[in-house]
Design a protein around this motif. Sequence first.
Motif, PDB file in Angstrom:
ATOM      1  N   ILE A 142     -23.110 -60.018 -13.834  1.00 42.11           N
ATOM      2  CA  ILE A 142     -22.990 -58.539 -13.939  1.00 42.11           C
ATOM      3  C   ILE A 142     -21.700 -58.043 -13.265  1.00 42.11           C
ATOM      4  CG2 ILE A 142     -25.469 -58.103 -14.224  1.00 42.11           C
ATOM      5  CD1 ILE A 142     -25.529 -57.298 -11.206  1.00 42.11           C
ATOM      6  N   GLY A 143     -20.762 -58.958 -13.090  1.00 38.93           N
ATOM      7  CA  GLY A 143     -19.462 -58.564 -12.532  1.00 38.93           C
ATOM      8  C   GLY A 143     -19.536 -58.279 -11.036  1.00 38.93           C
ATOM      9  N   VAL A 148     -27.236 -50.881  -5.385  1.00 39.80           N
ATOM     10  CA  VAL A 148     -28.630 -51.336  -5.439  1.00 39.80           C
ATOM     11  C   VAL A 148     -29.521 -50.102  -5.374  1.00 39.80           C
ATOM     12  CG1 VAL A 148     -30.447 -52.534  -4.130  1.00 39.80           C
ATOM     13  CG2 VAL A 148     -28.200 -53.611  -4.407  1.00 39.80           C
ATOM     14  N   GLN A 149     -30.528 -50.076  -6.229  1.00 39.47           N
ATOM     15  CA  GLN A 149     -31.511 -48.981  -6.185  1.00 39.47           C
ATOM     16  C   GLN A 149     -32.890 -49.614  -6.122  1.00 39.47           C
ATOM     17  OE1 GLN A 149     -30.401 -47.323  -9.946  1.00 39.47           O
ATOM     18  NE2 GLN A 149     -28.317 -47.079  -9.192  1.00 39.47           N
ATOM     19  N   ALA A 235     -39.761 -50.508  -8.413  1.00 37.98           N
ATOM     20  CA  ALA A 235     -38.769 -51.245  -9.206  1.00 37.98           C
ATOM     21  C   ALA A 235     -37.463 -51.362  -8.436  1.00 37.98           C
ATOM     22  CB  ALA A 235     -38.526 -50.515 -10.523  1.00 37.98           C
ATOM     23  N   ALA A 236     -36.643 -52.321  -8.844  1.00 39.73           N
ATOM     24  CA  ALA A 236     -35.315 -52.457  -8.232  1.00 39.73           C
ATOM     25  C   ALA A 236     -34.296 -52.727  -9.326  1.00 39.73           C
ATOM     26  CB  ALA A 236     -35.304 -53.579  -7.202  1.00 39.73           C
ATOM     27  N   ARG A 237     -33.053 -52.340  -9.054  1.00 40.47           N
ATOM     28  CA  ARG A 237     -31.973 -52.501 -10.016  1.00 40.47           C
ATOM     29  C   ARG A 237     -30.703 -52.844  -9.249  1.00 40.47           C
ATOM     30  NH1 ARG A 237     -31.721 -47.141 -12.340  1.00 40.47           N
ATOM     31  NH2 ARG A 237     -33.809 -47.486 -13.121  1.00 40.47           N
ATOM     32  N   VAL A 238     -29.989 -53.840  -9.738  1.00 42.65           N
ATOM     33  CA  VAL A 238     -28.701 -54.194  -9.132  1.00 42.65           C
ATOM     34  C   VAL A 238     -27.637 -53.911 -10.177  1.00 42.65           C
ATOM     35  CG1 VAL A 238     -27.333 -56.009  -8.046  1.00 42.65           C
ATOM     36  CG2 VAL A 238     -29.836 -56.023  -7.814  1.00 42.65           C
ATOM     37  N   VAL A 239     -26.689 -53.044  -9.834  1.00 48.07           N
ATOM     38  CA  VAL A 239     -25.710 -52.575 -10.811  1.00 48.07           C
ATOM     39  C   VAL A 239     -24.338 -53.161 -10.511  1.00 48.07           C
ATOM     40  CG1 VAL A 239     -24.612 -50.509 -11.777  1.00 48.07           C
ATOM     41  CG2 VAL A 239     -27.006 -50.420 -11.042  1.00 48.07           C
ATOM     42  N   THR A 241     -20.157 -54.128 -12.354  1.00 52.24           N
ATOM     43  CA  THR A 241     -19.142 -53.621 -13.286  1.00 52.24           C
ATOM     44  C   THR A 241     -19.322 -54.163 -14.701  1.00 52.24           C
ATOM     45  OG1 THR A 241     -17.736 -55.408 -12.480  1.00 52.24           O
ATOM     46  CG2 THR A 241     -17.365 -53.227 -11.517  1.00 52.24           C
ATOM     47  N   GLU A 242     -20.091 -55.272 -14.857  1.00 58.28           N
ATOM     48  CA  GLU A 242     -20.280 -55.860 -16.193  1.00 58.28           C
ATOM     49  C   GLU A 242     -21.716 -55.774 -16.695  1.00 58.28           C
ATOM     50  OE1 GLU A 242     -17.707 -56.848 -17.966  1.00 58.28           O
ATOM     51  OE2 GLU A 242     -16.339 -56.479 -16.303  1.00 58.28           O
ATOM     52  N   GLY A 243     -22.585 -55.011 -16.005  1.00 58.34           N
ATOM     53  CA  GLY A 243     -23.972 -54.892 -16.453  1.00 58.34           C
ATOM     54  C   GLY A 243     -24.904 -54.647 -15.288  1.00 58.34           C
ATOM     55  N   TRP A 244     -26.198 -54.816 -15.521  1.00 60.72           N
ATOM     56  CA  TRP A 244     -27.154 -54.637 -14.426  1.00 60.72           C
ATOM     57  C   TRP A 244     -28.324 -55.583 -14.587  1.00 60.72           C
ATOM     58  CZ3 TRP A 244     -27.129 -51.084 -18.469  1.00 60.72           C
ATOM     59  CH2 TRP A 244     -28.349 -50.801 -19.083  1.00 60.72           C
ATOM     60  N   ILE A 245     -28.993 -55.844 -13.473  1.00 59.25           N
ATOM     61  CA  ILE A 245     -30.218 -56.644 -13.492  1.00 59.25           C
ATOM     62  C   ILE A 245     -31.348 -55.751 -12.997  1.00 59.25           C
ATOM     63  CG2 ILE A 245     -31.472 -58.600 -12.485  1.00 59.25           C
ATOM     64  CD1 ILE A 245     -28.793 -60.084 -12.317  1.00 59.25           C
TER      65      ILE A 245
END
Length: 330
Positions: A142-143, A148-149, A235-239, A241-245
């Motif tokens: 994901i670059g 992080v959220q 929930a969690a999200r890692v953002v 420069t090339e995408g997110w998980i």
Amino acid sequence: MTVRWGVIGPGRIADKVVADFGHVPGAELVAVASRSAERGAAFAQRHGIARVHESYRAIIDDPGVDVVYVATPHPQHRGIALAALNAGTAVLVEKAFTVSSVGTREVAAAARGTGVFAMEAMWTRFFPAVVRMRDLIADGAIGDVRSVQADLGVRNQSGPDDRFYSAELGGGALFDLGVYVVSFAQMILGSPSEVSAHGTLAETGVDVEESILLGYPDGRSAALYCSLQCATPGAARVVGTEGWIEVPPRFHHPDRILLHRHGAEPEEIGAPALGAGYAHELIEVTERIAAGEPESAVMPLSDTIAVQDVMAAVADRLGMVPVEGPATLE
Ligand SMILES: NC(=O)c1ccc[n+]([C@@H]2O[C@H](COP(=O)([O-])OP(=O)(O)OC[C@H]3O[C@@H](n4cnc5c(N)ncnc54)[C@H](OP(=O)(O)O)[C@@H]3O)[C@@H](O)[C@H]2O)c1
């Protein structure tokens, strides 16, 4: 070598965790210690444990126990962990590790000084889905990671007598739930240079809910939320420069992740856990102790200290004064 385990504090979480020992090669659960003979005996009977100790000191001094799993309320972790380490017994200490930076540093110093193994039981870090996520991030999937959220809320309607609302028992959202979102952000982004928090306190002085914003010198950030009164997805999200998980609910014990590479269809990556998911942290501790290693590289004491420092800053911003337990066994 068989690593011989004991349990201190046979409460709600200990019941769940020890059920996973069947998935842990090289480990044997041999003893339990409770302040109550009846509770200890009932726990031992439920889980087929041979020895019941009627004091925490007795299990620490049991030469047939290599490591104790400490599952008491958080303020009590400090004195128990210090006593165990100074007696040469390894510790797996439930989250939150302690309720103060001072307490956590004391325990870490005792572990490092004695060379005896110590680890925080932050089970999330050992889940196969989380291991896979970290590998993908390290491979640049994901670059450059920028944010992080994460959220973790429950609608807890227990009375003021329960440990969740008691300052003396480390109550509040931060040490029970906030520790997960803070630790997740710390695992990905490291230690922040700025900590902001806004929330509410209960009449007992413990925090009910808060949003936390962590800032890093190069502009990276984490936006976190925890609550004892509002159920949230978790929930969690890692953002990057090339995408997110995306780590779908509940992120602190996930069985899959979703990889969104920029311009591509999302990929679902399944990674089920063993047992109820506690097996993975138990395997880590068992293997490290069998190998004679004093720490886990996945959940090192330096990370536990970093997480505790963020929680101390959050408590400070909210006007909450955590009540740390004694440094000796009560
Ligand atoms: N990893 C996870 O998923 C997870 C989930 C829930 C909780 N936890 C953590 O596990 C720890 C225990 O939580 P829990 O929900 O299992 O608590 P609990 O049900 O209240 O049990 C705690 C146990 O600690 C012992 N204890 C020692 N000193 C105590 C004191 N002053 N007051 C009350 N109990 C005391 C008691 O055992 P005896 O009196 O029999 O000795 C009691 O059974 C906490 O640190 C919590 O954050 C982790």
